[in-house]
Design a protein around this motif. Structure first.
Motif, PDB file in Angstrom:
ATOM      1  N   ILE A  30       0.799  -1.211   0.057  1.00 49.07           N
ATOM      2  CA  ILE A  30       0.109   0.085  -0.023  1.00 49.07           C
ATOM      3  C   ILE A  30       0.859   1.226  -0.113  1.00 49.07           C
ATOM      4  N   THR A  31       1.987   1.285   0.747  1.00 49.94           N
ATOM      5  CA  THR A  31       3.000   2.544   0.713  1.00 49.94           C
ATOM      6  C   THR A  31       3.465   2.796  -0.362  1.00 49.94           C
ATOM      7  N   LYS A  32       3.711   1.633  -1.417  1.00 48.65           N
ATOM      8  CA  LYS A  32       4.295   1.696  -2.646  1.00 48.65           C
ATOM      9  C   LYS A  32       3.159   2.263  -3.562  1.00 48.65           C
ATOM     10  N   GLN A  33       2.029   1.828  -3.355  1.00 50.13           N
ATOM     11  CA  GLN A  33       0.967   2.257  -4.320  1.00 50.13           C
ATOM     12  C   GLN A  33       0.675   3.816  -3.915  1.00 50.13           C
ATOM     13  N   ILE A  34       0.756   4.166  -2.732  1.00 48.10           N
ATOM     14  CA  ILE A  34       0.527   5.621  -2.298  1.00 48.10           C
ATOM     15  C   ILE A  34       1.703   6.473  -3.142  1.00 48.10           C
ATOM     16  N   ALA A  35       2.728   5.942  -2.921  1.00 51.49           N
ATOM     17  CA  ALA A  35       3.804   6.722  -3.699  1.00 51.49           C
ATOM     18  C   ALA A  35       3.734   6.851  -5.148  1.00 51.49           C
ATOM     19  N   LEU A  36       3.071   5.785  -5.706  1.00 55.17           N
ATOM     20  CA  LEU A  36       2.836   5.819  -7.253  1.00 55.17           C
ATOM     21  C   LEU A  36       1.913   6.733  -7.358  1.00 55.17           C
ATOM     22  N   ASN A  37       0.759   7.054  -6.540  1.00 54.72           N
ATOM     23  CA  ASN A  37      -0.277   7.901  -6.583  1.00 54.72           C
ATOM     24  C   ASN A  37       0.190   9.367  -6.616  1.00 54.72           C
ATOM     25  N   ALA A 136     -10.899  15.946 -12.505  1.00 55.58           N
ATOM     26  CA  ALA A 136     -11.803  14.773 -12.231  1.00 55.58           C
ATOM     27  C   ALA A 136     -10.808  13.529 -11.803  1.00 55.58           C
ATOM     28  N   ASN A 137      -9.668  13.681 -12.566  1.00 56.90           N
ATOM     29  CA  ASN A 137      -8.700  12.555 -12.430  1.00 56.90           C
ATOM     30  C   ASN A 137      -8.067  12.641 -10.979  1.00 56.90           C
ATOM     31  N   LEU A 138      -7.740  13.952 -10.597  1.00 57.05           N
ATOM     32  CA  LEU A 138      -7.042  14.475  -9.196  1.00 57.05           C
ATOM     33  C   LEU A 138      -8.179  13.865  -8.033  1.00 57.05           C
ATOM     34  N   GLU A 139      -9.363  14.033  -8.410  1.00 56.95           N
ATOM     35  CA  GLU A 139     -10.204  13.841  -7.331  1.00 56.95           C
ATOM     36  C   GLU A 139     -10.417  12.219  -6.977  1.00 56.95           C
ATOM     37  N   LEU A 140     -10.268  11.455  -8.154  1.00 51.12           N
ATOM     38  CA  LEU A 140     -10.278  10.275  -8.162  1.00 51.12           C
ATOM     39  C   LEU A 140      -9.247   9.537  -7.291  1.00 51.12           C
ATOM     40  N   LEU A 141      -7.837  10.232  -7.733  1.00 51.89           N
ATOM     41  CA  LEU A 141      -6.540   9.834  -6.851  1.00 51.89           C
ATOM     42  C   LEU A 141      -6.579  10.154  -5.547  1.00 51.89           C
ATOM     43  N   LEU A 142      -7.264  11.276  -5.199  1.00 54.63           N
ATOM     44  CA  LEU A 142      -7.245  11.572  -3.847  1.00 54.63           C
ATOM     45  C   LEU A 142      -8.108  10.617  -2.950  1.00 54.63           C
ATOM     46  N   ALA A 143      -9.291  10.259  -3.519  1.00 56.12           N
ATOM     47  CA  ALA A 143     -10.152   9.445  -2.981  1.00 56.12           C
ATOM     48  C   ALA A 143      -9.422   8.087  -2.832  1.00 56.12           C
ATOM     49  N   ARG A 144      -8.843   7.545  -3.764  1.00 52.63           N
ATOM     50  CA  ARG A 144      -8.054   6.240  -3.903  1.00 52.63           C
ATOM     51  C   ARG A 144      -6.930   6.362  -2.684  1.00 52.63           C
ATOM     52  N   GLN A 145      -6.314   7.575  -2.732  1.00 54.59           N
ATOM     53  CA  GLN A 145      -5.449   7.435  -1.814  1.00 54.59           C
ATOM     54  C   GLN A 145      -5.755   7.579  -0.309  1.00 54.59           C
ATOM     55  N   GLU A 146      -6.867   8.329  -0.003  1.00 56.87           N
ATOM     56  CA  GLU A 146      -7.359   8.323   1.056  1.00 56.87           C
ATOM     57  C   GLU A 146      -7.891   7.050   1.624  1.00 56.87           C
ATOM     58  N   GLU A 147      -8.609   6.159   0.746  1.00 55.49           N
ATOM     59  CA  GLU A 147      -8.925   4.998   0.892  1.00 55.49           C
ATOM     60  C   GLU A 147      -7.633   3.903   1.249  1.00 55.49           C
ATOM     61  N   GLU A 148      -6.520   4.251   0.753  1.00 49.46           N
ATOM     62  CA  GLU A 148      -5.368   3.363   0.981  1.00 49.46           C
ATOM     63  C   GLU A 148      -4.713   3.886   2.293  1.00 49.46           C
ATOM     64  N   ASN A 149      -4.761   5.292   2.423  1.00 48.86           N
ATOM     65  CA  ASN A 149      -4.263   5.547   3.599  1.00 48.86           C
ATOM     66  C   ASN A 149      -5.037   4.933   4.860  1.00 48.86           C
ATOM     67  N   ASN A 150      -6.347   4.831   4.942  1.00 48.31           N
ATOM     68  CA  ASN A 150      -7.203   4.324   5.873  1.00 48.31           C
ATOM     69  C   ASN A 150      -6.949   2.808   5.975  1.00 48.31           C
ATOM     70  N   LYS A 151      -6.689   2.220   4.996  1.00 43.14           N
ATOM     71  CA  LYS A 151      -6.566   0.702   4.907  1.00 43.14           C
ATOM     72  C   LYS A 151      -4.968   0.440   5.439  1.00 43.14           C
ATOM     73  N   LYS A 152      -4.005   1.413   5.021  1.00 40.33           N
ATOM     74  CA  LYS A 152      -2.795   1.233   5.980  1.00 40.33           C
ATOM     75  C   LYS A 152      -2.710   1.523   7.200  1.00 40.33           C
ATOM     76  N   ASN A 153      -3.585   2.670   7.604  1.00 40.28           N
ATOM     77  CA  ASN A 153      -3.614   2.797   9.125  1.00 40.28           C
ATOM     78  C   ASN A 153      -4.408   1.614   9.973  1.00 40.28           C
ATOM     79  N   ASN A 154      -5.665   1.033   9.220  1.00 38.77           N
ATOM     80  CA  ASN A 154      -6.107  -0.056   9.843  1.00 38.77           C
ATOM     81  C   ASN A 154      -5.150  -1.442   9.916  1.00 38.77           C
TER      82      ASN A 154
END
Length: 183
Positions: A30-37, A136-154
């Motif tokens: 997930i950390t790597k995916q966040i960096a890619l995002n 629109a792309n940035l909003e999707l990226l930010l939503a995905r990143q927030e989801e991944e951050n939440n998943k990482k925190n969990n």
């Protein structure tokens, strides 16, 4: 009996370790995916910045051509005022040629100005469309990143919980071993 209990607790500790290892691998992924995002987000922002700079450069070019047109018009006006005061035919003809040359130059600049204006207006439309798409792309990226951050925190919380359970089990095993050795 004690050995069986110790062996079962040892197996449980190994299971905890495996679970922690699996969760840590998932956190790394997930950390790597966040960096890619983040890299993708930066690329989108760079594209937008580049497009904005292109429009800005075209606007500067339009402004420069308009300024040159004003300069040519002012020169023509000066020459026309001067031609009215001329008394000799030879001087009149020379001024008339200069005015004609200025008019030709103005005509050439007008065509160039219109071409640059067209480029500028098209670039503005393209940038507007890109901004809409990029936002629109940035909003999707930010939503995905927030989801991944939440998943990482969990996952990190799960790792902490399992580690705490493991330590409790480890201490319990040590305590049981100490009691067994005293008996």
């Amino acid at each position: 009996m004690f050995e069986q209990e110790s062996f079962a607790k040892f197996i449980d500790l190994i299971a905890f370790d495996k679970k922690i290892c699996a969760l840590e691998k998932e956190v790394d992924s997930i950390t790597k995916q966040i960096a890619l995002n983040n890299a993708e987000k930066q690329t989108l922002l760079n594209v937008l910045n580049s497009a904005d700079n292109h429009v800005h450069d075209l606007k500067k070019e339009v402004d420069a051509k308009e300024l040159e047109m004003q300069s040519l018009a002012a020169q023509e006006k000066t020459l026309k005022n001067h031609i009215e005061q001329v008394k000799h035919t030879h001087e009149y003809q020379a001024l008339k040629r200069e005015i004609d040359a200025l008019k030709k130059q103005q005509h050439d600049y007008e065509e160039s100005l219109l071409n640059v204006w067209a480029l500028y207006e098209n670039a503005q439309k393209e940038v507007l469309q890109k901004k809409i798409q990029l936002n629109a792309n940035l909003e999707l990226l930010l939503a995905r990143q927030e989801e991944e951050n939440n998943k990482k925190n969990n996952l990190t919380q799960q790792i902490n919980d399992i580690s705490a359970q493991r330590k409790i089990m480890e201490r319990s095993e040590e305590h049981t071993s100490e009691l067994q050795s005293h008996v």
